[in-house]
Write a protein that holds these residues in place. Structure first.
Motif, mmCIF file in Angstrom:
data_model
loop_
_atom_site.group_PDB
_atom_site.id
_atom_site.type_symbol
_atom_site.label_atom_id
_atom_site.label_comp_id
_atom_site.label_asym_id
_atom_site.label_seq_id
_atom_site.Cartn_x
_atom_site.Cartn_y
_atom_site.Cartn_z
ATOM 1 N N ASP A 1 -3.312 -17.000 1.222
ATOM 2 C CA ASP A 1 -2.844 -15.803 0.523
ATOM 3 C C ASP A 1 -2.241 -16.193 -0.814
ATOM 4 O O ASP A 1 -1.151 -16.774 -0.868
ATOM 5 N N VAL A 2 -2.954 -15.909 -1.914
ATOM 6 C CA VAL A 2 -2.462 -16.167 -3.265
ATOM 7 C C VAL A 2 -2.547 -14.873 -4.071
ATOM 8 O O VAL A 2 -3.602 -14.237 -4.113
ATOM 9 N N VAL A 3 -1.441 -14.486 -4.687
ATOM 10 C CA VAL A 3 -1.397 -13.309 -5.557
ATOM 11 C C VAL A 3 -0.943 -13.773 -6.933
ATOM 12 O O VAL A 3 0.068 -14.472 -7.053
ATOM 13 N N ALA A 4 -1.696 -13.416 -7.959
ATOM 14 C CA ALA A 4 -1.364 -13.802 -9.328
ATOM 15 C C ALA A 4 -0.797 -12.603 -10.085
ATOM 16 O O ALA A 4 -1.346 -11.505 -10.014
ATOM 17 N N ASP B 1 8.585 -8.327 -18.735
ATOM 18 C CA ASP B 1 7.301 -7.718 -18.376
ATOM 19 C C ASP B 1 6.890 -8.096 -16.952
ATOM 20 O O ASP B 1 6.771 -9.279 -16.624
ATOM 21 N N ASN B 2 6.643 -7.087 -16.123
ATOM 22 C CA ASN B 2 6.100 -7.239 -14.767
ATOM 23 C C ASN B 2 6.971 -8.073 -13.838
ATOM 24 O O ASN B 2 6.490 -8.570 -12.819
ATOM 25 N N VAL B 3 8.246 -8.235 -14.178
ATOM 26 C CA VAL B 3 9.153 -8.923 -13.255
ATOM 27 C C VAL B 3 9.737 -7.907 -12.279
ATOM 28 O O VAL B 3 9.522 -7.993 -11.072
ATOM 29 N N VAL B 4 10.460 -6.943 -12.800
ATOM 30 C CA VAL B 4 10.952 -5.833 -11.980
ATOM 31 C C VAL B 4 10.275 -4.534 -12.398
ATOM 32 O O VAL B 4 9.868 -3.732 -11.562
ATOM 33 N N GLU B 5 10.128 -4.346 -13.705
ATOM 34 C CA GLU B 5 9.500 -3.137 -14.229
ATOM 35 C C GLU B 5 8.086 -3.455 -14.727
ATOM 36 O O GLU B 5 7.831 -4.533 -15.260
ATOM 37 N N GLU C 1 8.054 -5.981 -6.745
ATOM 38 C CA GLU C 1 7.351 -5.079 -5.822
ATOM 39 C C GLU C 1 6.585 -5.874 -4.772
ATOM 40 O O GLU C 1 6.576 -5.512 -3.591
ATOM 41 N N HIS C 2 5.965 -6.971 -5.201
ATOM 42 C CA HIS C 2 5.246 -7.794 -4.232
ATOM 43 C C HIS C 2 6.219 -8.456 -3.262
ATOM 44 O O HIS C 2 5.950 -8.528 -2.051
ATOM 45 N N GLU D 1 8.981 -7.309 -2.273
ATOM 46 C CA GLU D 1 9.511 -6.279 -1.371
ATOM 47 C C GLU D 1 8.503 -5.848 -0.312
ATOM 48 O O GLU D 1 8.900 -5.331 0.743
ATOM 49 N N THR D 2 7.230 -6.035 -0.572
ATOM 50 C CA THR D 2 6.213 -5.465 0.321
ATOM 51 C C THR D 2 5.356 -6.504 1.034
ATOM 52 O O THR D 2 4.606 -6.153 1.942
ATOM 53 N N VAL D 3 5.424 -7.770 0.635
ATOM 54 C CA VAL D 3 4.588 -8.774 1.285
ATOM 55 C C VAL D 3 4.969 -8.861 2.767
ATOM 56 O O VAL D 3 6.148 -8.855 3.122
ATOM 57 N N PRO D 4 3.989 -8.877 3.671
ATOM 58 C CA PRO D 4 4.314 -8.980 5.099
ATOM 59 C C PRO D 4 4.884 -10.355 5.416
ATOM 60 O O PRO D 4 4.274 -11.382 5.091
ATOM 61 N N VAL D 5 6.058 -10.374 5.998
ATOM 62 C CA VAL D 5 6.702 -11.640 6.339
ATOM 63 C C VAL D 5 7.055 -11.649 7.816
ATOM 64 O O VAL D 5 7.119 -10.609 8.466
ATOM 65 N N GLY D 6 7.277 -12.847 8.313
ATOM 66 C CA GLY D 6 7.561 -12.973 9.726
ATOM 67 C C GLY D 6 6.302 -12.701 10.536
ATOM 68 O O GLY D 6 5.210 -12.507 10.015
ATOM 69 N N SER D 7 6.441 -12.713 11.806
ATOM 70 C CA SER D 7 5.329 -12.427 12.707
ATOM 71 C C SER D 7 5.890 -11.781 13.956
ATOM 72 O O SER D 7 7.087 -11.829 14.206
ATOM 73 N N ASP D 8 5.033 -11.180 14.729
ATOM 74 C CA ASP D 8 5.454 -10.537 15.961
ATOM 75 C C ASP D 8 5.792 -11.632 16.966
ATOM 76 O O ASP D 8 4.906 -12.358 17.421
#
Length: 441
Positions: free
Chosen positions: A181-184, A193-197, A212-213, A215-222
């Motif tokens: 999983d890599v997000v650029a 720019d694009n840090v918080v706003e 935003e990423h 805050e929303t990236v799925p972390v942990g596991s069941d």
């Protein structure tokens, strides 16, 4: 039990930042804290005062994280700086790690518990040697999520082709290491720019901002799908009139779920029994899940002490022979024949370094055999022999019970961080050679 039941375990994101010197990493962290309103007024005032004394017209947000005097004087990060902040959507523990090659061990320390790594790249320089090194360390530590933050986009006129080229090169390299999983994200930490706003200068970018990423990236596991691992920290036997026969085993659940009635195996002895009761915060409960700290009561009286592992599901086989990938942290070299202490969860045993199979060239990922030893910041593969059997999972399966430390028995100094199994899920180019058995263990 649904994943939602464990929401409290996934509301916290531990992440680490890494980047080459002068890529703007400390400025990025400062911007993230400042723009997310996580900086106290007196902290900001101190930074503004320090910036004015240097002749800077705007606050140098890097000063929010570079806390050591040497860091502020040199304008670099030396130590791992931990910062705690929160937004309405998630809580965060941030480990800001150094960029210099001689501080690679500090990145290992900071990223060892991280679920996400932010690797910073200067848009003018692109992917450099230290970028690949940081990606390799993140892959080695099995950090599940990686963010490529292409910084200083304002210095390349916010050009989309520059960002696209860097993102493609880094993503291909990370994939070769097994990072799934890599997000650029194109950013300018200095301008925000694009840090918080979202940036008004990069309308060609349609992805999330960095925060935003985060805050929303799925972390942990069941935890319900993981095997339960409960290292015993302390045996509780009050032997009072109210509790004459109480025997409980206190500790923190490293992974999985334990329920009353579950069959469990005590390792390394191999005795089997069932969970008779679970006490949490002074009350009985029917269930516990990682990373809760609880006291477990068993149906049978078994000889259990600190360092034993109560396991359910697919249990590891205790062994005295361990092959592991290690990152050497100490200025004192690690050599074959060294006698050390091995700390695994709550258990510490004597061990012998039987062989250093190979050293990994972290830049080319080549396995170089014939190494006489491992020096500070080196990463390699070793064969160990312990005095007592240990129940280790593979690090790729369980980061908590697959990791260990090697300690100097003379003075208690931490020498090496170890991860059971192979680096990057690869097979060494040469099989470990035979060595004579040592009788001290």
């Amino acid at each position: 039990m649904s994943t939602a039941t464990y929401s409290s375990a996934t509301s916290l994101l531990r992440f680490a930042t890494a980047g080459s010197v002068d890529d703007g990493k400390s400025t990025l962290v400062g911007r993230l804290l400042h723009d997310s309103k996580s900086v106290l007024a007196d902290q900001l005032e101190a930074v503004e005062h320090a910036s004015r004394s240097r002749g800077q017209e705007t606050p140098d947000l890097a000063l929010l994280t570079d806390g050591l005097r040497a860091e502020r004087e040199q304008g670099i990060t030396i130590d791992v700086a931990y910062r705690y902040f929160a937004t309405p959507r998630r809580r965060f523990i941030l480990a800001d790690t150094p960029g210099h090659v001689q501080y690679t061990r500090n990145m290992v320390t900071g990223a060892s518990t991280a679920e996400l790594a932010v690797v910073l790249v200067d848009a003018r320089n692109g992917v450099v040697e230290q970028t690949r090194r940081h990606a390799a360390v993140a892959a080695l530590l099995r950090v599940p999520h990686v963010v490529l933050a292409v910084n200083k986009m304002d210095l390349v006129d916010y050009a989309e082709p520059v960002f696209a080229r860097i993102a493609e090169e880094f993503t291909a390299y990370a994939a070769s290491l097994g990072v799934k999983d890599v997000v650029a994200v194109p950013i300018s930490a200095l301008a925000g720019d694009n840090v918080v706003e979202p940036s008004a200068h990069m309308d060609w970018y349609g992805g999330p901002t960095l925060l935003e990423h985060l805050e929303t990236v799925p972390v942990g596991s069941d935890p319900s799908v993981e095997p339960a691992r409960f290292p015993v920290q302390y045996v509780i036997r009050p032997q009072t009139e109210e509790l004459p026969d109480y025997r409980g085993y206190a500790g923190q659940l490293a992974s999985g779920v334990l329920r009353v009635g579950d069959p469990v195996t005590v390792l390394p002895s191999g005795h089997t029994t069932t969970v008779a009761g679970i006490d949490a915060l002074g009350r009985e409960t029917d269930i516990a899940w990682a990373p809760q700290s609880v006291t477990v009561r068993l149906a049978d009286d078994i000889d259990i002490s600190r360092g034993d592992l109560i396991a359910a599901g697919d249990v590891p086989v205790p062994t005295k022979d361990i092959e592991a990938t290690v990152s050497h942290l100490s200025e004192r070299p690690l050599r074959a024949g060294d006698k050390v202490l091995l700390k695994h969860t709550t258990r510490t045993v004597r061990a012998l370094v039987k062989e250093i199979t190979y050293r990994i060239d972290i830049d080319s990922l080549e396995q170089r055999s014939g190494a006489e030893g491992l020096n500070v910041n080196d990463i390699g593969h070793v064969v160990l022999r312990t005095a007592e059997p240990l129940a280790l999972d593979g690090y790729s399966d369980n980061r908590r019970t697959g990791s260990f430390l090697l300690i100097d028995p003379a003075d208690g100094t931490t020498l090496t961080a170890g991860m059971a199994g192979e680096a990057f899920d690869t097979v060494p180019t040469e099989a470990p050679g035979a060595s004579e058995e040592e009788d001290w263990v």
